[in-house]
Design an enzyme around this catalytic site. Structure first.
Site, PDB file in Angstrom:
ATOM      1  N   GLU A   1       0.840  -1.281   0.012  1.00 19.00           N
ATOM      2  CA  GLU A   1       0.067   0.028   0.298  1.00 19.00           C
ATOM      3  C   GLU A   1       0.725   1.362   0.048  1.00 19.00           C
ATOM      4  O   GLU A   1       1.856   1.378   0.531  1.00 19.00           O
ATOM      5  CB  GLU A   1      -1.003  -0.049   1.386  1.00 19.00           C
TER       6      GLU A   1
ATOM      7  N   CYS B   1       3.589   8.551   0.929  1.00 17.46           N
ATOM      8  CA  CYS B   1       4.168   7.715   2.088  1.00 17.46           C
ATOM      9  C   CYS B   1       4.422   6.109   1.379  1.00 17.46           C
ATOM     10  O   CYS B   1       3.307   5.453   1.132  1.00 17.46           O
ATOM     11  CB  CYS B   1       3.155   7.345   3.266  1.00 17.46           C
TER      12      CYS B   1
ATOM     13  N   CYS C   1       6.692  -7.158   7.373  1.00 25.33           N
ATOM     14  CA  CYS C   1       7.881  -6.500   8.083  1.00 25.33           C
ATOM     15  C   CYS C   1       8.216  -7.614   8.987  1.00 25.33           C
ATOM     16  O   CYS C   1       7.481  -8.353   9.647  1.00 25.33           O
ATOM     17  CB  CYS C   1       7.272  -5.475   8.856  1.00 25.33           C
TER      18      CYS C   1
ATOM     19  N   CYS D   1       6.790  -5.324  15.751  1.00 21.59           N
ATOM     20  CA  CYS D   1       6.121  -4.341  17.162  1.00 21.59           C
ATOM     21  C   CYS D   1       4.778  -4.606  17.282  1.00 21.59           C
ATOM     22  O   CYS D   1       3.922  -5.023  16.501  1.00 21.59           O
ATOM     23  CB  CYS D   1       6.175  -2.921  16.515  1.00 21.59           C
TER      24      CYS D   1
ATOM     25  N   CYS E   1       1.587  -2.780  15.514  1.00 23.31           N
ATOM     26  CA  CYS E   1       1.771  -2.546  14.065  1.00 23.31           C
ATOM     27  C   CYS E   1       0.912  -3.655  13.162  1.00 23.31           C
ATOM     28  O   CYS E   1       1.377  -4.736  13.672  1.00 23.31           O
ATOM     29  CB  CYS E   1       2.981  -2.216  13.884  1.00 23.31           C
TER      30      CYS E   1
ATOM     31  N   CYS F   1      -0.793   5.658  10.193  1.00 21.17           N
ATOM     32  CA  CYS F   1       0.122   4.899  10.584  1.00 21.17           C
ATOM     33  C   CYS F   1      -0.156   3.390  11.421  1.00 21.17           C
ATOM     34  O   CYS F   1      -0.742   3.285  12.136  1.00 21.17           O
ATOM     35  CB  CYS F   1       1.038   5.598  11.687  1.00 21.17           C
TER      36      CYS F   1
END
Ligand code: SAH
Length: 348
Positions: free
Chosen positions: A96, A109, A116, A120, A123, A337
């Site tokens: 995205e 962005c 990933c 975290c 996230c 975010c």
């Protein structure tokens, strides 16, 4: 090669590399400039490069591949006009990209990896781990195609989408050089921000290159105990090591690092956390970007209460630390975010 064609990815080549390759094919110097400009404008095939002779287009197509993204979905925020794109990569994976309009210009962005591996706790992008790194051409195409789809110029870039950019160091660096090139998108390093969870060795490697980009470090806690609860990476690089790396980065580049801090209810948002953070950052000229946690249903953590966010910001500011509270653009389309990829995955 992402599409398994076995051909070389021409779009990840820097202008001087492209020139050298075409020269080796016996072509005059100006051809590389023509090809580079076409790639920068988003050409999907050599056939579109109408100022190249047909036999040359065929020769290039036989040797090279142009990795391109294909739009799977476009969502526009009814609240603030923020646009979120889901792109298919040549091998069928997806990422995205978010397009944001600000008074000072348009910002994109971008994602740097499919998934990933940093893990975290708050996230969405890390659910399911890392699938693969993005190629430089794929990151470049996020910028080019998002600008084309939004029908607007891209003035700045933030590497804050899916992935840990410093975990894909070489490709990200090559992307930065490509997007910075005057014959391409020509986006100045000062208009590029890179956000990292704090990979110390990679921060040092980046510092040694003396780029003028803005480095943001996702701190999210001022002490190891709290940070380890939120970020597994803290076991490898603790808070002190991260601060020290940021100081070295500033010394080497003259660019101050800014800190990202997502406020999680009753985890990192207490007056004690604010005081500890202020104590460390007071007098360093560092900037703190507070973000009220965006709720990700799979993660179970809650955003701080609005009054807690206010009090936290006030405490930092009272103690002489410059602080901003980030606006939540695109919240109605899950573009904020830490929310990227969830929606895209749900649909597949
Ligand atoms: N891997 C990089 C960049 C991607 S994330 C990094 O860690 O910095 C961009 C920013 O969004 C980071 O500061 C990240 O910690 C933050 N973020 C992730 N999930 C979030 C959430 N649910 N709410 C608010 N911020 C979040």
């Amino acid at each position: 090669m992402p599409d398994g064609s076995g051909k070389k990815d021409i779009k990840s080549l820097l202008p001087d590399e492209l020139a050298a390759e075409l020269k080796a094919m016996g072509l005059p110097g100006y051809r590389a400039g023509q090809v580079f400009r076409w790639l920068g404008r988003g050409a999907r095939s050599f056939d579109e490069m109408s100022d190249l002779p047909k036999d040359l287009r065929e020769k290039l197509a036989a040797a090279y591949d142009i990795p391109c993204l294909t739009m799977l979905r476009r969502q526009v925020s009814a609240k603030d006009g923020t646009e979120k794109y889901l792109w298919a990569l040549p091998d069928g994976e997806s990422v995205e990209t978010v397009f944001m309009r600000y008074q000072h210009g348009n910002s994109v962005c971008i994602s740097s990896q499919v998934g990933c591996r940093m893990g975290c706790a708050f996230c969405a992008s890390t659910i399911g781990g890392k699938v693969r790194d993005l190629a430089p051409a794929e990151m470049l195409d996020e910028v080019i195609r998002t600008g084309l789809a939004a029908g607007a110029e891209v003035n700045s870039i933030v590497l804050m989408g899916i992935g840990e950019p410093l975990d894909n160091f070489d490709n990200v660096l090559r992307f930065l050089r490509l997007v910075n090139d005057p014959a391409g998108a020509n986006i100045g390093m000062r208009h590029i921000s890179l956000s990292t969870c704090g990979l110390v060795e990679a921060i040092d490697k980046l510092a040694a290159l003396h780029l003028q980009l803005t480095l943001s470090v996702s701190l999210h806690a001022p002490d190891d105990e709290t940070r380890s609860r939120l970020m597994p990476v803290n076991a490898a690089y603790g808070v002190d090591a991260v601060y020290a790396a940021c100081e070295r980065y500033f010394k080497a580049t003259g660019r101050r690092v800014s800190y990202e801090y997502a406020l999680v209810r009753d985890v990192n948002d207490t007056p004690r956390h604010a005081a500890l953070l202020a104590e460390r950052l007071r007098g360093t000229g560092s900037h703190v970007n507070l973000i009220r946690l965006n709720y990700v249903s799979e993660r179970g953590l809650l955003p701080s209460r609005p009054e807690t966010v206010k009090a936290f910001a006030q405490r930092l500011s009272d103690e002489g630390v410059t602080v901003t509270v980030r606006r939540r653009l695109g919240s109605d389309i899950d573009a904020a975010c830490g929310q990227l990829r969830r929606g895209g995955m749900r649909d597949r």
